[in-house]
Design an enzyme around this catalytic site. Sequence first.
Site, mmCIF file in Angstrom:
data_model
loop_
_atom_site.group_PDB
_atom_site.id
_atom_site.type_symbol
_atom_site.label_atom_id
_atom_site.label_comp_id
_atom_site.label_asym_id
_atom_site.label_seq_id
_atom_site.Cartn_x
_atom_site.Cartn_y
_atom_site.Cartn_z
ATOM 1 N N GLY A 195 2.935 -41.909 27.867
ATOM 2 C CA GLY A 195 3.734 -43.125 28.017
ATOM 3 C C GLY A 195 3.751 -43.903 26.722
ATOM 4 N N MET A 249 3.167 -47.542 24.341
ATOM 5 C CA MET A 249 2.009 -48.424 24.159
ATOM 6 C C MET A 249 1.971 -49.422 25.322
ATOM 7 S SD MET A 249 1.755 -48.982 20.104
ATOM 8 C CE MET A 249 0.078 -49.567 20.284
ATOM 9 N N PHE A 250 0.813 -49.886 25.661
ATOM 10 C CA PHE A 250 0.574 -50.866 26.735
ATOM 11 C C PHE A 250 0.990 -50.348 28.117
ATOM 12 C CE2 PHE A 250 2.099 -53.111 22.850
ATOM 13 C CZ PHE A 250 0.850 -53.447 22.375
ATOM 14 N N GLU A 269 -5.756 -40.631 22.670
ATOM 15 C CA GLU A 269 -4.917 -40.749 21.458
ATOM 16 C C GLU A 269 -4.552 -39.362 20.936
ATOM 17 O OE1 GLU A 269 -3.706 -43.539 20.610
ATOM 18 O OE2 GLU A 269 -5.112 -45.112 21.199
ATOM 19 N N ALA A 270 -4.167 -38.478 21.828
ATOM 20 C CA ALA A 270 -3.914 -37.076 21.477
ATOM 21 C C ALA A 270 -2.776 -36.910 20.476
ATOM 22 C CB ALA A 270 -3.602 -36.276 22.737
ATOM 23 N N CYS A 275 8.748 -53.974 30.041
ATOM 24 C CA CYS A 275 9.517 -54.422 28.866
ATOM 25 C C CYS A 275 9.279 -55.912 28.651
ATOM 26 C CB CYS A 275 10.998 -54.139 29.065
ATOM 27 S SG CYS A 275 12.006 -54.776 27.712
HETATM 28 ZN ZN ZN Z 1 14.199 -54.321 28.473
#
Ligand code: ZN
Length: 214
Positions: A20, A22-23, A93-94, A149
């Site tokens: 996925g 970040m965050f 962190e692959a 987002c």
């Molecule tokens: Zn958005």
Amino acid sequence: MFLEPHFKGQRSGWIEVVCGSMFSGKTEELIRRLKRARIANQKVEIFKPKIDTRYDDKKVVSHDANSILSMPIEHSSQLLELTDGVNVIGIDEAQFFDSELPEVCQTLALRGNRVIVAGLDMDYKGNPFGPMPNLLAVAEYITKVHAICQHCGNLATHSYRVSDEGGTVVLGEKDRYEARCRTCYHMGNILNLKVVEDKKEEEVKKPTNQQTLL
Ligand code: ZN
């Protein structure tokens, strides 16, 4: 939510990928699975590439500080030497690992290991990141986790770089990146390009001191 197909009693191992932006909670999900494996009395080891030293040399640290001890390594081939007697191998962190990582993970799975890999699926340009696409192709189980987002509140899949540094590997957190949905990610890039172009135009139009004097 991902539920383990089985903890024990299987002859062969398998590969799980958690990916996925970040965050998006990748590391939290990796930690959740590893802690459950520990409860099931599995021997667990966690590795991460030496490049990622944002918080602590020996810990996989997620953004909510729910951390677990890990070993930083230089090259994916070291996984083969360092996992004797281990049941479950976590890799964080692959995306920063070398291109041999998918092959190494397959060897480990054949040896009977459960391999859980977490990483960014795309870099800040929206391109597949490092060994991640090949890992996704050979994994038995894939979980794509989503962030929210920061602009519109929809599901976010992209890591938008707020700072204007170049280079694919720029380590950072909220000072450098935002989670964005596809639309806000692309809008950001278009606006950014416009800002750069406007700046260039201004520079062309604006007479330099020398020209003013003449
Ligand atoms: Zn958005």
